[in-house]
Scaffold this motif. Structure first.
Motif, short mmCIF file in Angstrom:
data_model
loop_
_atom_site.label_atom_id
_atom_site.label_comp_id
_atom_site.label_asym_id
_atom_site.label_seq_id
_atom_site.Cartn_x
_atom_site.Cartn_y
_atom_site.Cartn_z
N GLU A 143 0.91 -1.18 0.08
CA GLU A 143 0.12 -0.07 -0.10
C GLU A 143 0.68 1.17 0.00
O GLU A 143 1.92 1.30 0.41
CB GLU A 143 -0.89 0.00 1.12
CG GLU A 143 -0.46 0.24 2.45
CD GLU A 143 -1.21 0.50 3.51
OE1 GLU A 143 -1.11 0.90 4.76
OE2 GLU A 143 -2.47 -0.08 3.57
N PRO A 181 -3.72 7.88 3.71
CA PRO A 181 -4.63 6.70 4.08
C PRO A 181 -5.35 6.98 5.33
O PRO A 181 -6.43 6.69 5.63
CB PRO A 181 -3.92 5.37 4.05
CG PRO A 181 -2.76 5.74 3.19
CD PRO A 181 -2.54 7.00 3.36
N TYR A 182 -4.47 7.37 6.44
CA TYR A 182 -4.99 7.88 7.64
C TYR A 182 -6.10 8.94 7.74
O TYR A 182 -7.20 8.77 8.30
CB TYR A 182 -3.85 8.28 8.51
CG TYR A 182 -4.23 8.89 9.88
CD1 TYR A 182 -4.81 7.98 10.93
CD2 TYR A 182 -4.36 10.34 10.18
CE1 TYR A 182 -5.53 8.51 12.03
CE2 TYR A 182 -4.96 10.63 11.34
CZ TYR A 182 -5.46 9.89 12.38
OH TYR A 182 -5.93 10.32 13.38
N GLN A 183 -5.75 10.02 6.97
CA GLN A 183 -6.69 11.18 6.87
C GLN A 183 -8.21 10.64 6.05
O GLN A 183 -9.33 10.98 6.68
CB GLN A 183 -6.12 12.14 5.97
CG GLN A 183 -5.06 13.01 6.63
CD GLN A 183 -4.29 14.00 5.94
OE1 GLN A 183 -4.18 13.57 4.71
NE2 GLN A 183 -3.98 15.20 6.48
N LEU A 184 -7.79 9.78 5.05
CA LEU A 184 -9.04 9.22 4.31
C LEU A 184 -9.90 8.60 5.36
O LEU A 184 -11.23 8.35 5.28
CB LEU A 184 -8.68 8.59 3.11
CG LEU A 184 -8.09 9.46 2.06
CD1 LEU A 184 -7.61 8.66 0.96
CD2 LEU A 184 -8.97 10.50 1.34
N LYS A 185 -9.18 7.78 6.02
CA LYS A 185 -10.06 6.87 7.05
C LYS A 185 -10.67 7.64 8.15
O LYS A 185 -11.88 7.04 8.47
CB LYS A 185 -8.83 5.94 7.65
CG LYS A 185 -9.69 4.59 8.57
CD LYS A 185 -8.74 3.81 8.97
CE LYS A 185 -9.18 2.84 10.27
NZ LYS A 185 -8.17 2.18 10.89
N GLU A 186 -10.00 8.60 8.62
CA GLU A 186 -10.32 9.31 9.96
C GLU A 186 -11.55 10.20 9.51
O GLU A 186 -12.45 10.53 10.40
CB GLU A 186 -9.45 9.94 10.37
CG GLU A 186 -9.43 10.49 11.82
CD GLU A 186 -9.50 9.22 12.82
OE1 GLU A 186 -10.04 9.46 13.74
OE2 GLU A 186 -9.17 7.90 12.64
N TYR A 187 -11.63 10.89 8.29
CA TYR A 187 -12.40 12.06 8.19
C TYR A 187 -13.11 11.65 6.69
O TYR A 187 -12.58 11.40 5.79
CB TYR A 187 -11.60 13.45 7.88
CG TYR A 187 -10.63 13.76 9.00
CD1 TYR A 187 -11.30 14.18 10.27
CD2 TYR A 187 -9.25 13.74 8.99
CE1 TYR A 187 -10.50 14.54 11.23
CE2 TYR A 187 -8.64 13.84 9.87
CZ TYR A 187 -9.02 14.14 11.30
OH TYR A 187 -8.36 14.57 12.17
N GLU A 188 -14.77 11.84 7.08
CA GLU A 188 -15.43 11.49 6.12
C GLU A 188 -15.35 12.57 4.81
O GLU A 188 -15.22 12.24 3.44
CB GLU A 188 -16.78 11.59 6.46
CG GLU A 188 -17.80 10.93 5.21
CD GLU A 188 -19.29 11.21 5.78
OE1 GLU A 188 -20.14 10.99 5.11
OE2 GLU A 188 -19.47 11.21 7.08
N GLN A 206 -13.16 15.98 3.00
CA GLN A 206 -11.69 16.42 2.77
C GLN A 206 -11.92 17.80 2.11
O GLN A 206 -12.62 18.04 1.20
CB GLN A 206 -11.07 15.55 1.77
CG GLN A 206 -10.73 14.11 2.53
CD GLN A 206 -10.05 13.77 3.69
OE1 GLN A 206 -9.15 14.67 3.97
NE2 GLN A 206 -10.55 13.05 4.54
#
Length: 195
Positions: free
Chosen positions: A11, A31-38, A40
């Motif tokens: 990945e 990937p963390y930002q995408l997972k944590e916040y719906e 952007q």
């Protein structure tokens, strides 16, 4: 590090391109930002504008949650958010101040104890009128009398730092007598200035 992560863990940590939730501008997010916040955003301005639009009207958590309450002082009714219902008492600061000046003065005051009590000043001996709530704590009729008492009581031997006053000692060199503070004669390593 990016190459290792891609080969070993299959990945990318470099990020993924997504569109800003408000204006659609292409931005890169981990990937963390995408997972944590719906949602952007490309900037703070876009995020603020999106939130204002999204939480307007029916989407607002407080939408429709209004109740009518009555002011305890003037009796006027006011529509307030439901979350304020438990703490609402007055419709304005003026009503609150009027309530406090009427309902919390005289016998309704927490310090009321039947009017004024007379105490005798511990310095000048004059009588002073004070509320019963502070009668046990007040000893003087004025700050000036309290200052005079402190000046007298805490001078010389009455001072908590009193160490016995000056001491007469003899010079080891010439044999003459001179006075020094008591603390200086007993403190190890202290330097005594000769007269």
């Amino acid at each position: 590090m990016k190459v290792h992560h891609a080969r070993a863990h299959n990945e990318s940590i470099a990020g993924e391109e997504v569109g800003c939730s408000r204006c659609g501008t292409t931005i890169t997010r981990t990937p963390y930002q995408l997972k944590e916040y719906e949602h952007q955003f490309c900037s703070e301005e876009c995020e603020k504008a999106w939130r204002q639009d999204f939480y307007a009207g029916e989407n607002n958590p407080n939408a429709g949650a209004w109740v009518t309450e009555k002011c305890e002082w003037c009796g006027e009714t006011e529509d307030i958010p439901e979350w304020r219902q438990d703490s609402f008492r007055f419709c304005s600061p003026e009503c609150r101040h009027r309530f406090l000046s009427e309902e919390r003065s005289g016998e309704a005051s927490w310090a009321w104890g039947g009017g004024k009590t007379t105490i005798v000043c511990g310095w000048c001996g004059d009588d002073a009128e004070v509320t019963p709530a502070v009668a046990d704590k007040r000893r003087f009729c004025s700050p000036e009398c309290a200052d005079q008492w402190k000046t007298e009581a805490y001078t010389g031997e009455g001072n908590p730092s009193w160490d016995g006053g000056p001491e007469t000692v003899s010079c080891e060199y010439c044999g003459g007598d001179y006075e020094i503070e008591a603390a200086a004669s007993t403190t190890p390593g202290s330097v005594v200035q000769l007269p």
